[in-house]
Design a protein around this motif. Structure first.
Motif, PDB file in Angstrom:
ATOM      1  N   ASN A 104       0.841  -1.188   0.000  1.00  0.00           N
ATOM      2  CA  ASN A 104       0.000   0.000   0.000  1.00  0.00           C
ATOM      3  C   ASN A 104       0.874   1.235   0.000  1.00  0.00           C
ATOM      4  N   HIS A 105       0.261   2.356  -0.294  1.00  0.00           N
ATOM      5  CA  HIS A 105       0.993   3.615  -0.375  1.00  0.00           C
ATOM      6  C   HIS A 105       0.425   4.604   0.635  1.00  0.00           C
ATOM      7  N   TYR A 106       1.266   5.522   1.070  1.00  0.00           N
ATOM      8  CA  TYR A 106       0.828   6.515   2.042  1.00  0.00           C
ATOM      9  C   TYR A 106       1.470   7.863   1.762  1.00  0.00           C
ATOM     10  N   VAL A 107       0.740   8.913   2.158  1.00  0.00           N
ATOM     11  CA  VAL A 107       1.258  10.273   2.124  1.00  0.00           C
ATOM     12  C   VAL A 107       0.753  10.945   3.394  1.00  0.00           C
ATOM     13  N   PHE A 108       1.669  11.327   4.273  1.00  0.00           N
ATOM     14  CA  PHE A 108       1.297  12.016   5.495  1.00  0.00           C
ATOM     15  C   PHE A 108       1.064  13.495   5.214  1.00  0.00           C
ATOM     16  N   GLY A 109       0.131  14.086   5.970  1.00  0.00           N
ATOM     17  CA  GLY A 109      -0.051  15.533   5.938  1.00  0.00           C
ATOM     18  C   GLY A 109       1.134  16.196   6.620  1.00  0.00           C
ATOM     19  N   LYS A 110       1.274  17.479   6.425  1.00  0.00           N
ATOM     20  CA  LYS A 110       2.409  18.203   7.007  1.00  0.00           C
ATOM     21  C   LYS A 110       2.460  18.108   8.526  1.00  0.00           C
ATOM     22  N   ASP A 111       1.300  18.010   9.161  1.00  0.00           N
ATOM     23  CA  ASP A 111       1.253  17.944  10.617  1.00  0.00           C
ATOM     24  C   ASP A 111       1.401  16.520  11.163  1.00  0.00           C
ATOM     25  N   MET A 112       1.496  15.522  10.285  1.00  0.00           N
ATOM     26  CA  MET A 112       1.617  14.109  10.644  1.00  0.00           C
ATOM     27  C   MET A 112       0.393  13.599  11.413  1.00  0.00           C
ATOM     28  N   LYS A 113      -0.697  14.351  11.389  1.00  0.00           N
ATOM     29  CA  LYS A 113      -1.934  13.943  12.060  1.00  0.00           C
ATOM     30  C   LYS A 113      -2.969  13.480  11.051  1.00  0.00           C
ATOM     31  N   SER A 114      -2.607  13.483   9.780  1.00  0.00           N
ATOM     32  CA  SER A 114      -3.481  12.976   8.725  1.00  0.00           C
ATOM     33  C   SER A 114      -2.630  12.179   7.743  1.00  0.00           C
ATOM     34  N   VAL A 115      -3.283  11.211   7.094  1.00  0.00           N
ATOM     35  CA  VAL A 115      -2.569  10.383   6.121  1.00  0.00           C
ATOM     36  C   VAL A 115      -3.552   9.925   5.055  1.00  0.00           C
ATOM     37  N   LYS A 116      -3.083   9.884   3.835  1.00  0.00           N
ATOM     38  CA  LYS A 116      -3.872   9.340   2.735  1.00  0.00           C
ATOM     39  C   LYS A 116      -3.273   7.984   2.393  1.00  0.00           C
ATOM     40  N   LEU A 117      -4.099   6.942   2.459  1.00  0.00           N
ATOM     41  CA  LEU A 117      -3.675   5.578   2.174  1.00  0.00           C
ATOM     42  C   LEU A 117      -4.308   5.128   0.866  1.00  0.00           C
ATOM     43  N   SER A 118      -3.598   4.297   0.101  1.00  0.00           N
ATOM     44  CA  SER A 118      -4.168   3.767  -1.142  1.00  0.00           C
ATOM     45  C   SER A 118      -3.557   2.413  -1.455  1.00  0.00           C
ATOM     46  N   GLY A 119      -4.298   1.643  -2.264  1.00  0.00           N
ATOM     47  CA  GLY A 119      -3.825   0.331  -2.648  1.00  0.00           C
ATOM     48  C   GLY A 119      -4.817  -0.367  -3.558  1.00  0.00           C
ATOM     49  N   VAL A 120      -4.583  -1.649  -3.794  1.00  0.00           N
ATOM     50  CA  VAL A 120      -5.438  -2.484  -4.628  1.00  0.00           C
ATOM     51  C   VAL A 120      -5.622  -3.817  -3.912  1.00  0.00           C
ATOM     52  N   VAL A 121      -6.869  -4.330  -3.885  1.00  0.00           N
ATOM     53  CA  VAL A 121      -7.143  -5.656  -3.350  1.00  0.00           C
ATOM     54  C   VAL A 121      -7.897  -6.453  -4.401  1.00  0.00           C
ATOM     55  N   TYR A 122      -7.905  -7.771  -4.234  1.00  0.00           N
ATOM     56  CA  TYR A 122      -8.464  -8.666  -5.240  1.00  0.00           C
ATOM     57  C   TYR A 122      -9.655  -9.437  -4.698  1.00  0.00           C
ATOM     58  N   SER A 123     -10.613  -9.716  -5.571  1.00  0.00           N
ATOM     59  CA  SER A 123     -11.802 -10.477  -5.210  1.00  0.00           C
ATOM     60  C   SER A 123     -11.444 -11.938  -4.961  1.00  0.00           C
ATOM     61  N   LYS A 124     -12.264 -12.620  -4.165  1.00  0.00           N
ATOM     62  CA  LYS A 124     -12.043 -14.041  -3.909  1.00  0.00           C
ATOM     63  C   LYS A 124     -12.304 -14.878  -5.145  1.00  0.00           C
ATOM     64  N   SER A 125     -13.207 -14.428  -5.995  1.00  0.00           N
ATOM     65  CA  SER A 125     -13.547 -15.200  -7.197  1.00  0.00           C
ATOM     66  C   SER A 125     -13.390 -14.318  -8.429  1.00  0.00           C
ATOM     67  N   GLY A 126     -12.414 -14.636  -9.210  1.00  0.00           N
ATOM     68  CA  GLY A 126     -12.234 -13.926 -10.467  1.00  0.00           C
ATOM     69  C   GLY A 126     -11.291 -12.742 -10.382  1.00  0.00           C
ATOM     70  N   PRO A 127     -11.235 -12.016 -11.483  1.00  0.00           N
ATOM     71  CA  PRO A 127     -10.262 -10.937 -11.621  1.00  0.00           C
ATOM     72  C   PRO A 127     -10.737  -9.587 -11.069  1.00  0.00           C
ATOM     73  N   ASP A 128     -11.851  -9.561 -10.363  1.00  0.00           N
ATOM     74  CA  ASP A 128     -12.395  -8.320  -9.833  1.00  0.00           C
ATOM     75  C   ASP A 128     -11.403  -7.689  -8.851  1.00  0.00           C
ATOM     76  N   THR A 129     -11.025  -6.446  -9.098  1.00  0.00           N
ATOM     77  CA  THR A 129     -10.107  -5.742  -8.200  1.00  0.00           C
ATOM     78  C   THR A 129     -10.775  -4.475  -7.679  1.00  0.00           C
ATOM     79  N   LEU A 130     -10.299  -4.016  -6.570  1.00  0.00           N
ATOM     80  CA  LEU A 130     -10.782  -2.782  -5.983  1.00  0.00           C
ATOM     81  C   LEU A 130      -9.589  -1.877  -5.723  1.00  0.00           C
ATOM     82  N   LYS A 131      -9.540  -0.757  -6.426  1.00  0.00           N
ATOM     83  CA  LYS A 131      -8.545   0.267  -6.122  1.00  0.00           C
ATOM     84  C   LYS A 131      -9.187   1.160  -5.071  1.00  0.00           C
TER      85      LYS A 131
END
Length: 142
Positions: A104-131
């Motif tokens: 996963n990826h992260y970007v902290f805010g300047k005050d280190m009290k906020s963070v934006k997280l992002s990534g990709v996960v996969y479905s149990k059945s098939g190629p369905d992904t969730l960004k």
């Protein structure tokens, strides 16, 4: 001859154990900005708790209780990236997270009290992904 080999092996083991301790210390230091309870900005009842020793717990508030949806280990692996090793998930989830690792990826805010997280996960059945992308703020309690 045997004494020389024994000393050499002992020295190698000592160096290896020192290196492992140093790596662990660096890892704990890299985890430091994450340590604490983070609340999802959009879903106020959703939290991620990161511990100093590298554990994490995704949870949501249900009444007076916190229900853990996912948990496992995390490790900062570079500037802006961390690895999740998910060892538990609440049964009957759409996405296959348990027993998988995700970067996963992260970007902290300047005050280190906020963070934006992002990534990709996969479905149990098939190629369905969730960004996904979530904005989190650090809180003192659930």
């Amino acid at each position: 001859m045997f004494k020389k080999r024994s000393k050499a092996i002992a020295l190698l083991l000592l160096v290896a154990s020192f290196q492992a301790c140093t790596t662990q210390k660096l890892s704990l230091k890299a985890n430091k900005p994450f340590v604490g309870i983070w609340q999802n900005v959009k879903e106020k009842g959703s939290f991620i708790t990161y511990t100093e020793d590298g554990h994490f717990y995704n949870s949501y508030k249900e009444g007076d209780s916190q229900v853990i949806t996912h948990s496992g280990h995390y490790k900062v692996i570079g500037d802006g990236a961390y690895l999740l090793d998910i060892t538990y998930e609440l049964p009957n989830r759409k996405y296959a997270l348990k027993d998988r690792q995700y970067i996963n990826h992260y970007v902290f805010g300047k005050d280190m009290k906020s963070v934006k997280l992002s990534g990709v996960v996969y479905s149990k059945s098939g190629p369905d992904t969730l960004k996904w992308e979530e904005s989190m703020v650090k809180v003192k309690s659930f």
